[in-house]
Motif scaffolding. Structure first.
Motif, PDB file in Angstrom:
ATOM      1  N   ARG A 180      19.865 -25.223  27.410  1.00 52.12           N
ATOM      2  CA  ARG A 180      20.853 -24.431  26.666  1.00 52.12           C
ATOM      3  C   ARG A 180      20.922 -24.939  25.234  1.00 52.12           C
ATOM      4  O   ARG A 180      20.942 -26.139  24.987  1.00 52.12           O
ATOM      5  CB  ARG A 180      22.232 -24.525  27.310  1.00 52.12           C
ATOM      6  N   LYS A 185      22.977 -24.309  21.531  1.00 55.64           N
ATOM      7  CA  LYS A 185      24.132 -23.706  20.860  1.00 55.64           C
ATOM      8  C   LYS A 185      23.967 -23.921  19.359  1.00 55.64           C
ATOM      9  O   LYS A 185      24.094 -25.039  18.857  1.00 55.64           O
ATOM     10  CB  LYS A 185      25.429 -24.332  21.364  1.00 55.64           C
ATOM     11  N   SER A 211      29.136 -21.118  16.821  1.00 60.44           N
ATOM     12  CA  SER A 211      30.199 -20.791  17.768  1.00 60.44           C
ATOM     13  C   SER A 211      29.945 -19.445  18.450  1.00 60.44           C
ATOM     14  O   SER A 211      30.479 -19.184  19.530  1.00 60.44           O
ATOM     15  CB  SER A 211      31.554 -20.768  17.044  1.00 60.44           C
ATOM     16  N   SER A 243      24.549 -18.797  21.272  1.00 63.90           N
ATOM     17  CA  SER A 243      24.059 -19.786  22.226  1.00 63.90           C
ATOM     18  C   SER A 243      23.033 -19.115  23.128  1.00 63.90           C
ATOM     19  O   SER A 243      23.140 -17.926  23.426  1.00 63.90           O
ATOM     20  CB  SER A 243      25.199 -20.372  23.057  1.00 63.90           C
TER      21      SER A 243
END
Length: 303
Positions: free
Chosen positions: A152, A154, A157, A160
């Motif tokens: 994952r 990111k 904000s 992702s």
């Protein structure tokens, strides 16, 4: 039956890997997490980190368990990130091994502004990987392994991404020689905010290592590795290690890469110490504008 299943698995992964094209996402999947392997030009095998690398090496683990926790100050002169992780391999029987690993890295914090240039605070991008692998013997000198990772990333904000990656290898080991071949990091694509699809850094890998004992004095080992990335690029690593009484280790290596490769070329040096099953390993990268100054440190234990 096991050999048939392995051939089918490698064929499926190969088809996925060679279907790739264009840019590559999540390059952190290609970062070596073991300082001992990193110091030899990212050429070699690590049972503790086999959930991220070559799971076929587990059946030839000298003991029953190998674990390691690491920290990296990655590319301080480039993008810059601080990485932490841990990996472990366990032999469940004489023929079957299991490994797990985790890594997380955080990038440099940046300021967020709106269209008018007004600050809206800051954000620190991060990456994370979980992995698990299995390795099993096909015979006295042959093994196979496969692993899967969830990654994952990111970037902000609002942005992702996540993906699954898989690897499969076969290994031959006899005396001081180990040789392997397989497919690494084949998996699903990642779709960017603008709809563009990017592929994972899948590669076709061949690796080898040879250890020559020097009696009670220790030993010398050499390791090689080559990766072809169907998405673009080629890398090759060459390294050597000198051990003194299996207690002190000196390592050096070079990792060569084409311009389109996921990671650039670099040189590496490393030191290690081991006592009563516990070990400390250190690697330092240089010879590259962005990766130069990278420092990796790990504490491990095996029995």
């Amino acid at each position: 039956m096991k050999k048939t299943l392995l051939i089918l698995a490698l064929s499926a992964l190969s088809a996925v890997a060679f279907a790739q094209g264009g840019g590559q996402a999540m390059p952190f999947l290609a970062i070596e997490r073991s300082p001992a392997v990193m110091a030899t030009g990212s050429a070699g095998f690590s049972a503790a980190w086999s959930a991220f690398g070559n799971a076929a090496c587990m059946p030839f683990l000298a003991g029953k368990m190998d674990a390691e926790a690491s920290w990296q100050n990655w590319a301080p002169r480039g993008a810059g990130s601080s990485n932490i992780g841990a990996g472990a391999a366990f032999m469940l029987s004489d023929a079957l091994g299991m490994s797990v690993a985790f890594a997380r890295q955080g990038g440099e914090e940046y300021e967020i502004t709106d269209v008018s240039g007004v600050s809206k605070g800051s954000f620190k991008p991060s990456d994370m990987i979980f992995g698990a692998g299995m390795g099993f013997r096909l015979g006295e000198k042959l093994s196979a392994g496969a692993s899967v990772r969830f990654a994952r990333e990111k970037l902000s904000s609002d942005d992702s991404y996540s993906a699954l990656a898989a690897s499969a290898d076969i290994m031959y080991a006899s005396g001081g020689l180990k040789a392997s071949a397989g497919i690494h990091n084949a998996g699903s694509s990642v779709t960017a905010a603008d709809g563009t699809k990017y592929q994972l850094p899948a590669s076709v890998n061949v690796s080898g290592a040879y250890v020559h004992g020097l009696g009670d004095a220790g030993g010398i080992s050499a390791s090689v590795a080559a990766d072809y990335f169907p998405g673009g690029g080629f890398t090759a690593g060459l390294g050597a290690e000198f051990s003194f009484r299996d207690m002190l280790f000196v390592r050096a290596g070079y990792h060569a890469a084409t311009q389109a490769a996921v990671l650039p070329s670099f040189a590496a040096l490393g030191l290690g110490a081991k006592f009563a099953g516990a070990r400390l390993d250190l690697a330092y990268l240089f010879g590259n504008a962005s990766l130069g100054g990278t420092l990796a440190l790990a504490l491990g234990y095996g029995f």
